[in-house]
Design an enzyme around this catalytic site. Structure first.
Site, PDB file in Angstrom:
ATOM      1  CG  HIS A  60      -1.872  -1.188   1.253  1.00 32.38           C
ATOM      2  ND1 HIS A  60      -1.470  -2.436   1.668  1.00 32.38           N
ATOM      3  CD2 HIS A  60      -3.178  -1.289   0.914  1.00 32.38           C
ATOM      4  CE1 HIS A  60      -2.508  -3.274   1.597  1.00 32.38           C
ATOM      5  NE2 HIS A  60      -3.549  -2.613   1.143  1.00 32.38           N
ATOM      6  CD  GLU A 241      -7.126  -4.809  -1.307  1.00 31.42           C
ATOM      7  OE1 GLU A 241      -6.403  -3.851  -0.976  1.00 31.42           O
ATOM      8  OE2 GLU A 241      -7.844  -5.416  -0.485  1.00 31.42           O
TER       9      GLU A 241
END
Length: 298
Positions: A60, A241
């Site tokens: 991230h 995801e």
């Protein structure tokens, strides 16, 4: 005796779940139902702790920035420190690696036409450490080494579900050709439906999520053909995801392609896995949480 894949684990990696564990608030009314739901998975894990985990996750913006975005990045290091994501590193153990298995995966998977980026040093964020905490709790050290496999699901274009399933098949072939006697699990993380910005922030689509889990179990090959736009429309911008779960699913015996090709598996290699645990919970932060454990029966 060679290495073998005995199970695959699928779980969301919501950062607030890690914060709840770190701050000791898991018994509060908001969190208690979720962590009660996790207990069967932790009990299963205590009885089935592997020798090594290949953990599929997305970074991230901590190990990789928008200046460099590998599609698939394989960790090669002996250890990985938790990243500081802006509020200090999580108070969790350093993650031990397995350089020998990492090297073997690279030497096997790259000749199968997957262009992995090999990373000899990186820090790991909540995408990797939260799944470890969900499954192992809060030990003084993690009970097994981890091979990190980071997937770009942040900056488009991202890999297709089909490509992720194929990579899982390639990983299985690589593991089964590793000479050491290892019990290996492959974990797919991220999801489920959620969006963190814009007018659809907080989106949760339970019918999509439950149908995804149903198809992941029973129809992974068909699920691999779902286009990106469906993930975005139905599961939100961060719901993409979920394609990472297909890597772990592709590593199970029934997805094995006996011909060794990277296309659709016309000849399945083994029995379908058995479902050891399944959980769906809403909400956790602004996200739907899913968890699934499939045991390999080959």
């Amino acid at each position: 005796m060679s290495a073998r894949i005995t199970a695959s684990v699928y779980t969301s990696h919501v950062p607030a779940i890690g914060v709840a564990m770190d701050l000791g608030t898991t018994d509060e009314p908001y969190w208690q139902p979720l962590f009660s739901g996790y207990e069967p998975a932790r009990e299963w894990m205590r009885a089935h702790t592997p020798d090594v985990v290949i953990l599929v996750y997305n970074d991230h913006g901590n190990a990789f920035s928008l200046e460099m975005i590998p599609t698939f990045a394989l960790g090669m290091a002996p250890s990985y420190e938790p990243a500081d994501e802006g509020w200090g590193a999580r108070p969790v153990p350093i993650v031990g690696g397995h350089p020998a298995l990492s090297a073997h995966l690279a030497q096997s998977v790259i000749p199968q036409d997957f262009d992995l980026t090999l990373v000899n040093g990186m820090k790991v964020d909540h995408g990797l450490t939260v799944p470890l905490s969900i499954m192992f709790g809060q030990p003084d050290s993690w009970p097994c080494p981890v091979v990190p496999l980071a997937v770009n699901v942040v900056q488009y274009p991202v890999p297709s579900g089909r490509r992720c399933l194929q990579l899982g098949r390639a990983i299985r072939r690589a593991v089964e050709s590793f000479d050491d006697d290892l019990d290996v699990q492959v974990w797919g993380t991220g999801g489920m439906s959620h969006q963190l910005q814009g007018p659809r922030a907080g989106l949760i689509n339970q019918p999509w999520d439950t149908a995804f889990m149903d198809r992941l179990i029973a129809d992974p090959d068909g699920l691999a053909d779902v286009p990106h736009i469906d993930y975005l429309r139905e599961a939100g911008s961060e719901g993409i995801e979920l394609v990472m779960w297909l890597i772990a699913r592709g590593a199970m015996a029934d997805c094995a392609d006996l011909a060794g090709a990277t296309g659709r598996a016309d000849r399945a290699g083994g029995a379908a896995p058995s479902v050891a645990h399944r959980l769906y919970h809403v909400p956790a932060s602004n996200t739907a949480v899913g968890q699934l454990i499939l045991e390999d029966r080959s």
